[in-house]
Design an enzyme around this catalytic site. Structure first.
Site, mmCIF file in Angstrom:
data_model
loop_
_atom_site.group_PDB
_atom_site.id
_atom_site.type_symbol
_atom_site.label_atom_id
_atom_site.label_comp_id
_atom_site.label_asym_id
_atom_site.label_seq_id
_atom_site.Cartn_x
_atom_site.Cartn_y
_atom_site.Cartn_z
ATOM 1 N N ASP A 8 -6.276 11.155 5.056
ATOM 2 C CA ASP A 8 -4.969 10.722 4.603
ATOM 3 C C ASP A 8 -4.550 9.632 5.595
ATOM 4 O OD1 ASP A 8 -2.308 11.072 3.360
ATOM 5 O OD2 ASP A 8 -1.773 11.824 5.332
ATOM 6 N N LEU A 9 -3.547 8.841 5.251
ATOM 7 C CA LEU A 9 -3.158 7.758 6.170
ATOM 8 C C LEU A 9 -1.844 8.069 6.904
ATOM 9 C CD1 LEU A 9 -3.370 4.928 7.375
ATOM 10 C CD2 LEU A 9 -2.455 4.021 5.247
ATOM 11 N N ASP A 10 -0.737 8.083 6.142
ATOM 12 C CA ASP A 10 0.567 8.317 6.782
ATOM 13 C C ASP A 10 0.570 9.689 7.445
ATOM 14 O OD1 ASP A 10 1.870 5.949 5.910
ATOM 15 O OD2 ASP A 10 2.163 6.817 3.942
ATOM 16 N N THR A 16 3.514 6.380 10.307
ATOM 17 C CA THR A 16 4.349 5.630 9.384
ATOM 18 C C THR A 16 5.336 6.523 8.617
ATOM 19 O OG1 THR A 16 2.344 5.674 8.050
ATOM 20 C CG2 THR A 16 2.979 3.553 8.969
ATOM 21 N N LYS A 44 6.358 14.011 1.889
ATOM 22 C CA LYS A 44 5.097 13.615 2.525
ATOM 23 C C LYS A 44 3.934 13.770 1.560
ATOM 24 C CE LYS A 44 6.457 14.096 7.302
ATOM 25 N NZ LYS A 44 6.294 14.812 8.569
ATOM 26 N N SER A 115 -5.163 8.201 0.423
ATOM 27 C CA SER A 115 -3.726 8.092 0.694
ATOM 28 C C SER A 115 -2.991 7.773 -0.592
ATOM 29 C CB SER A 115 -3.481 6.961 1.708
ATOM 30 O OG SER A 115 -2.105 6.648 1.766
ATOM 31 N N ALA A 116 -1.814 8.375 -0.748
ATOM 32 C CA ALA A 116 -0.983 8.072 -1.914
ATOM 33 C C ALA A 116 -0.342 6.697 -1.785
ATOM 34 C CB ALA A 116 0.107 9.139 -2.045
ATOM 35 N N LYS A 146 -1.244 14.060 -5.324
ATOM 36 C CA LYS A 146 -1.349 15.295 -4.552
ATOM 37 C C LYS A 146 -0.185 16.197 -4.987
ATOM 38 C CE LYS A 146 -2.977 12.523 -0.634
ATOM 39 N NZ LYS A 146 -2.681 11.984 0.709
ATOM 40 N N GLU A 170 -5.326 15.973 6.816
ATOM 41 C CA GLU A 170 -4.030 15.821 6.133
ATOM 42 C C GLU A 170 -2.864 16.298 6.993
ATOM 43 O OE1 GLU A 170 -1.955 15.038 3.853
ATOM 44 O OE2 GLU A 170 -3.166 14.211 2.267
ATOM 45 N N ASP A 171 -1.714 15.625 6.831
ATOM 46 C CA ASP A 171 -0.506 16.079 7.535
ATOM 47 C C ASP A 171 0.496 16.725 6.589
ATOM 48 O OD1 ASP A 171 0.152 13.577 6.262
ATOM 49 O OD2 ASP A 171 2.017 13.602 7.439
HETATM 50 P P1 B16 Z 1 3.847 3.859 -0.764
HETATM 51 P P2 B16 Z 1 -0.189 9.488 2.542
HETATM 52 C C1 B16 Z 1 2.058 8.783 1.266
HETATM 53 O O1 B16 Z 1 0.983 8.455 2.116
HETATM 54 C C2 B16 Z 1 3.289 9.138 2.075
HETATM 55 O O2 B16 Z 1 3.084 10.348 2.792
HETATM 56 C C3 B16 Z 1 4.469 9.293 1.163
HETATM 57 O O3 B16 Z 1 5.631 9.550 1.925
HETATM 58 C C4 B16 Z 1 4.652 8.009 0.338
HETATM 59 O O4 B16 Z 1 5.730 8.127 -0.573
HETATM 60 C C5 B16 Z 1 3.365 7.713 -0.415
HETATM 61 O O5 B16 Z 1 2.297 7.597 0.506
HETATM 62 C C6 B16 Z 1 3.437 6.435 -1.212
HETATM 63 O O6 B16 Z 1 3.512 5.357 -0.323
HETATM 64 O O7 B16 Z 1 5.286 3.824 -1.147
HETATM 65 O O8 B16 Z 1 3.531 3.054 0.480
HETATM 66 O O9 B16 Z 1 2.936 3.508 -1.914
HETATM 67 O O10 B16 Z 1 0.447 10.491 3.418
HETATM 68 O O11 B16 Z 1 -0.767 10.024 1.231
HETATM 69 O O12 B16 Z 1 -1.146 8.577 3.292
HETATM 70 MG MG MG Z 2 0.237 11.907 5.017
#
Ligand code: B16
Ligand code: MG
Length: 216
Positions: A8-10, A16, A44, A115-116, A146, A170-171
């Site tokens: 996962d990224l964030d 972030t 998240k 990552s989403a 997810k 994953e966080d």
């Molecule tokens: P964006 P992850 C997710 O990243 C975030 O945890 C989530 O808070 C965010 O809404 C989602 O990405 C979409 O991000 O607006 O930049 O497309 O944790 O799956 O890496």
């Molecule tokens: Mg995350």
């Protein structure tokens, strides 16, 4: 034998999540909804549009905005978020990230991103770690976000391995649930007491030894 790592990224590679929170808090305030950090936990790993829906439901305003207004609000949040991301530098990779990725490369273990975030390629560039990844799942191509396992299954496909041969990092609870739903080994990162079902939990990647993980 473990044959690949899926990140996962964030909250796993980059800190972030705090910028998402700042940007959502401002957007919510503009429509008289107050969110706090406890509520933010539910966002998240959740897509941008679904996060907005959750905020509107939380503020009891789900019926107050048209589809085009919702789209515009999510865009506005993203513009603010991307402005905040401009400040990112390679020093903003979370502890242990660079050493872990280097060690994976040394052992010829392919790494992928699940990552989403549609901003993932931009963030990886800002952190100067893009070159470590064989593949990044395109979140726009997913039919379900997810906690559905689709994103992790696609990431394993990009690495040409079976999900059961991968370790997912994953966080977020939604992410751990998705990892476990496709039979992957799950490592929870961060405030670990919040992550149910993880096979192992650590504060960050600096606590992990690749050699040990490869023996799993
Ligand atoms: P964006 P992850 C997710 O990243 C975030 O945890 C989530 O808070 C965010 O809404 C989602 O990405 C979409 O991000 O607006 O930049 O497309 O944790 O799956 O890496
Ligand atoms: Mg995350």
């Amino acid at each position: 034998m473990m044959k690949g790592f899926i990140f996962d990224l964030d909250g796993v590679l980059a800190d972030t999540a705090k910028y998402h929170y700042i940007a959502w808090k401002q957007l919510a305030a503009e429509i008289d909804i107050t969110i706090d950090e406890a509520f933010n936990e539910q966002l998240k790993g959740i897509s941008r549009q679904e996060s907005l829906e959750r905020i509107l439901a939380y503020g009891d305003k789900s019926s107050e905005f048209s589809a085009s207004e919702r789209f515009e609000m999510a865009e506005r949040k993203n513009q603010h978020y991307v402005e905040l991301l401009e400040e990112l530098t390679p020093e903003d990779a979370l502890p242990g990230v660079r050493d872990f990725l280097k060690a994976a490369r040394k052992h010829n273990i392919p790494c992928g991103i699940a990552s989403a975030s549609k901003n993932a390629p931009f963030i990886l560039d800002k952190l100067a770690i893009s070159d470590y990844f064989v593949g990044i799942v395109d979140p726009a191509a997913l039919t379900k976000g997810k906690p559905d396992p689709e994103i992790f299954i696609k990431a394993a496909q990009l690495l040409a391995i079976d999900p059961k041969e991968a370790i997912g990092f994953e966080d977020a609870q939604a992410g751990i649930d998705g990892i476990k739903a496709c039979g992957m080994y799950a490592i929870g990162i961060g405030e670990v007491e919040q992550l149910r079902g993880a096979d192992r939990s650590v504060a960050d990647l600096s606590e992990l030894s690749i050699e040990e993980l490869l023996r799993l």
